[in-house]
Design a protein around this motif. Structure first.
Motif, PDB file in Angstrom:
ATOM      1  N   LYS A  20      -1.342 -11.961  18.926  1.00 44.77           N
ATOM      2  CA  LYS A  20      -1.345 -10.921  19.943  1.00 44.77           C
ATOM      3  C   LYS A  20      -2.315  -9.802  19.591  1.00 44.77           C
ATOM      4  O   LYS A  20      -2.389  -9.365  18.444  1.00 44.77           O
ATOM      5  CB  LYS A  20       0.057 -10.337  20.117  1.00 44.77           C
ATOM      6  N   ARG A  22      13.914 -17.804  23.453  1.00 41.34           N
ATOM      7  CA  ARG A  22      12.996 -17.675  22.324  1.00 41.34           C
ATOM      8  C   ARG A  22      13.204 -16.304  21.690  1.00 41.34           C
ATOM      9  O   ARG A  22      13.305 -15.289  22.387  1.00 41.34           O
ATOM     10  CB  ARG A  22      11.558 -17.832  22.804  1.00 41.34           C
ATOM     11  N   TYR A  39       8.031 -17.097  16.225  1.00 40.17           N
ATOM     12  CA  TYR A  39       9.202 -17.088  17.090  1.00 40.17           C
ATOM     13  C   TYR A  39       9.921 -18.428  16.924  1.00 40.17           C
ATOM     14  O   TYR A  39       9.341 -19.387  16.422  1.00 40.17           O
ATOM     15  CB  TYR A  39       8.797 -16.926  18.554  1.00 40.17           C
ATOM     16  N   TYR A  86       7.498 -21.371  16.815  1.00 34.01           N
ATOM     17  CA  TYR A  86       6.218 -21.175  17.491  1.00 34.01           C
ATOM     18  C   TYR A  86       5.429 -20.049  16.820  1.00 34.01           C
ATOM     19  O   TYR A  86       5.989 -19.009  16.458  1.00 34.01           O
ATOM     20  CB  TYR A  86       6.430 -20.793  18.951  1.00 34.01           C
ATOM     21  N   CYS A  87       4.147 -20.249  16.735  1.00 31.55           N
ATOM     22  CA  CYS A  87       3.227 -19.248  16.227  1.00 31.55           C
ATOM     23  C   CYS A  87       2.648 -18.484  17.414  1.00 31.55           C
ATOM     24  O   CYS A  87       2.352 -19.081  18.457  1.00 31.55           O
ATOM     25  CB  CYS A  87       2.132 -19.978  15.453  1.00 31.55           C
ATOM     26  N   ASN A  88       2.505 -17.172  17.256  1.00 33.93           N
ATOM     27  CA  ASN A  88       1.947 -16.333  18.315  1.00 33.93           C
ATOM     28  C   ASN A  88       0.892 -15.396  17.756  1.00 33.93           C
ATOM     29  O   ASN A  88       1.063 -14.830  16.672  1.00 33.93           O
ATOM     30  CB  ASN A  88       3.055 -15.521  18.976  1.00 33.93           C
ATOM     31  N   SER A 105      -2.537 -12.751  24.359  1.00 34.51           N
ATOM     32  CA  SER A 105      -1.473 -13.430  23.625  1.00 34.51           C
ATOM     33  C   SER A 105      -1.654 -14.932  23.725  1.00 34.51           C
ATOM     34  O   SER A 105      -1.867 -15.464  24.814  1.00 34.51           O
ATOM     35  CB  SER A 105      -0.105 -13.034  24.191  1.00 34.51           C
ATOM     36  N   TYR A 106      -1.572 -15.590  22.560  1.00 38.58           N
ATOM     37  CA  TYR A 106      -1.737 -17.041  22.512  1.00 38.58           C
ATOM     38  C   TYR A 106      -0.568 -17.660  21.748  1.00 38.58           C
ATOM     39  O   TYR A 106      -0.035 -17.047  20.818  1.00 38.58           O
ATOM     40  CB  TYR A 106      -3.044 -17.412  21.824  1.00 38.58           C
ATOM     41  N   TRP A 107      -0.224 -18.894  22.122  1.00 39.99           N
ATOM     42  CA  TRP A 107       0.914 -19.601  21.514  1.00 39.99           C
ATOM     43  C   TRP A 107       0.486 -20.966  20.987  1.00 39.99           C
ATOM     44  O   TRP A 107      -0.379 -21.619  21.569  1.00 39.99           O
ATOM     45  CB  TRP A 107       2.016 -19.817  22.551  1.00 39.99           C
TER      46      TRP A 107
END
Length: 119
Positions: A99, A45, A37, A95-97, A107-109
């Motif tokens: 899921k 975003r 993202y 940003y890396c995500n 879900s992690y960021w």
């Protein structure tokens, strides 16, 4: 604990390239869909690109189709975003995500990496 660590951002001129990396740890990387993202100043975003857990399917925002490529290496717990023909409007924090959905969404960021495209 879960960590997503992005790297590879920087300042480039229009038309140049960058390759972002995101290394995951603390979770089962290979079962998570991964995505990049971005968020520009004053904007929401937005999804740039995504790849399924096996890497067999990808999806791109219209604005980056043909210029960006998302890929992953499950053996290295890493997802990449290769960005070519960069434009000033690509300037943002990327940003890396991660899921995963199983009854509920996990879900992690990452913390984000700055990409600036300017002459």
């Amino acid at each position: 604990q879960v960590q997503l660590v992005e790297s590879g951002g920087g300042l480039v001129k229009p038309g140049e390239s960058l390759k972002l990396s995101c290394k995951g740890s603390g979770y089962t990387f290979s079962i998570y869909d991964m995505a990049w993202y971005r968020q520009a100043p004053g904007k929401e975003r937005e999804l740039v690109a995504s790849v399924t857990s096996t890497g067999d399917s990808t999806n791109y925002a219209d604005s980056v189709k043909g210029r960006f490529t998302i890929s992953r290496d499950n053996a290295q717990f890493t997802v990449y975003l290769e960005m070519n023909s960069l434009k000033p409007e690509d300037t943002a924090v990327y940003y890396c995500n991660a899921k995963f959905e199983w009854g509920r969404e996990f879900s992690y960021w990452g913390q984000g990496t700055q990409v600036t495209v300017s002459s």
